[in-house]
Design an enzyme around this catalytic site. Structure first.
Site, mmCIF file in Angstrom:
data_model
loop_
_atom_site.group_PDB
_atom_site.id
_atom_site.type_symbol
_atom_site.label_atom_id
_atom_site.label_comp_id
_atom_site.label_asym_id
_atom_site.label_seq_id
_atom_site.Cartn_x
_atom_site.Cartn_y
_atom_site.Cartn_z
ATOM 1 N N GLU A 101 0.851 -1.196 0.000
ATOM 2 C CA GLU A 101 0.000 0.000 0.000
ATOM 3 C C GLU A 101 0.884 1.242 0.000
ATOM 4 O O GLU A 101 1.742 1.410 0.870
ATOM 5 C CB GLU A 101 -0.887 0.044 1.254
ATOM 6 C CG GLU A 101 -2.012 -0.952 1.273
ATOM 7 C CD GLU A 101 -3.249 -0.503 0.468
ATOM 8 O OE1 GLU A 101 -3.246 0.620 -0.089
ATOM 9 O OE2 GLU A 101 -4.209 -1.298 0.418
ATOM 10 N N HIS A 172 -3.505 -3.505 -8.471
ATOM 11 C CA HIS A 172 -4.837 -3.977 -8.075
ATOM 12 C C HIS A 172 -5.806 -3.817 -9.258
ATOM 13 O O HIS A 172 -6.708 -4.631 -9.459
ATOM 14 C CB HIS A 172 -5.311 -3.159 -6.859
ATOM 15 C CG HIS A 172 -6.337 -3.848 -6.019
ATOM 16 N ND1 HIS A 172 -6.927 -3.242 -4.938
ATOM 17 C CD2 HIS A 172 -6.887 -5.078 -6.108
ATOM 18 C CE1 HIS A 172 -7.793 -4.094 -4.389
ATOM 19 N NE2 HIS A 172 -7.795 -5.204 -5.092
ATOM 20 N N ASP A 182 -6.651 1.321 -8.363
ATOM 21 C CA ASP A 182 -5.315 1.548 -7.802
ATOM 22 C C ASP A 182 -4.309 0.531 -8.358
ATOM 23 O O ASP A 182 -4.714 -0.583 -8.672
ATOM 24 C CB ASP A 182 -5.342 1.506 -6.262
ATOM 25 C CG ASP A 182 -5.869 0.184 -5.687
ATOM 26 O OD1 ASP A 182 -6.865 -0.343 -6.210
ATOM 27 O OD2 ASP A 182 -5.268 -0.310 -4.728
HETATM 28 ZN ZN LIG Z 1 -6.054 -1.874 -3.730
#
Ligand SMILES: [Zn+2]
Length: 276
Positions: A101, A172, A182
């Site tokens: 992330e 993703h 994303d």
């Molecule tokens: Zn994601």
């Protein structure tokens, strides 16, 4: 950096910061890295949320805008970052990938001279790129990643690839294209993969490519452009590349296709491969 017992450590042997999360399940052997943005205001906020059982989500690491890496799940343990997903016949990428992330506000809306996130924070135009997402048709603003953050992600990906023998780095938005945007157009995925896997990002004129699937050939570099007469190209149609723009390639079709010769237009670079 180095990996010791599936946790990240500095070269001097000291561990990176590790924040426990209850949002994890069994063991796995990772094959991919999956990149995400947090769509939030800060890394700390993302870490707090992903560490909370109510989130029912997690990632192996969170990378702040200052490049600081926080690990939350051991690299051989399933984290909950991918959701419903599939890639090249593999379903449920949580069981096959390391999730990274990146702290980033995500898509932004214009507000006068500035840009505003879904959570109401404003961003100056020099922090934003306007682009059409590869799975969408409309131009939007996207919060830029910081160089420190991208270098940290690149170093970590290289280490993970070496340590676990990973096959690829994905977004993703590659493994859940109808649900997710994303890491989006602000993430330099092509050059990232070229760095990590030595894939060429400069293509010579003489090289012949072919389509790997039925593929639309379009009037411009993006899925918002209309398919040309003669589209879609059948699989294994031979092409030569004239120009590149992002992940799109302007091509000359070398074969006669659907009764048409000398077809020229744009195709997505992911669905072509080098044959000579
Ligand atoms: Zn994601």
């Amino acid at each position: 950096m180095q990996i010791i017992e599936h946790r990240l450590h500095h070269d001097d042997g000291s561990p990176y910061s590790f924040v426990e999360t209850p949002n994890k399940s069994g063991r796995m052997n990772p094959q991919y890295v999956v990149m995400h943005y947090t769509a939030g205001p800060s890394a700390q906020q993302a870490i707090n949320w992903l560490g909370n059982s109510r989130a029912k989500a997690s990632a192996h690491v969170v990378i702040g805008r200052d490049g600081e890496i926080t690990q939350m799940v051991d690299f051989n343990t399933v984290a909950w970052h991918a959701g419903r997903s599939n890639w090249q016949g593999i379903r449920g990428l949580n069981h096959h990938s390391v999730g990274i992330e990146l702290s980033n506000a995500g898509p932004l809306m214009r507000s006068g001279d500035e840009w505003v996130s879904w959570f109401g924070q404003q961003y100056a135009s020099n922090e934003v790129v306007e682009a059409v997402h590869k799975n969408q048709t409309q131009m939007r603003g996207w919060h830029l990643y910081t160089p420190k953050q991208l270098y940290a992600a690149l170093d970590l990906s290289a280490l993970l690839i070496e340590h676990y023998g990973l096959k690829d780095v994905l977004g993703h938005d590659d493994i859940a294209p109808t649900r997710k945007t994303d890491p989006g157009p602000a993430f330099p995925m092509d050059s990232f993969r070229a760095h990590l896997f030595g894939r060429p990002d400069i293509i010579e004129d003489e090289e012949v490519f072919e389509t790997t699937a039925r593929l639309h050939i379009r009037s411009g570099a993006g899925s918002q452009y209309r398919p040309l007469k003669g589209s879609p190209l059948p699989a294994n149609t031979r092409l030569s590349i004239i120009a590149e723009q992002g992940s799109w390639r302007q091509v000359e079709v070398l074969d006669e296709v659907n009764g048409l010769m000398d077809l020229e237009g744009w195709v997505h670079g992911r669905y072509i491969r080098l044959v000579s």
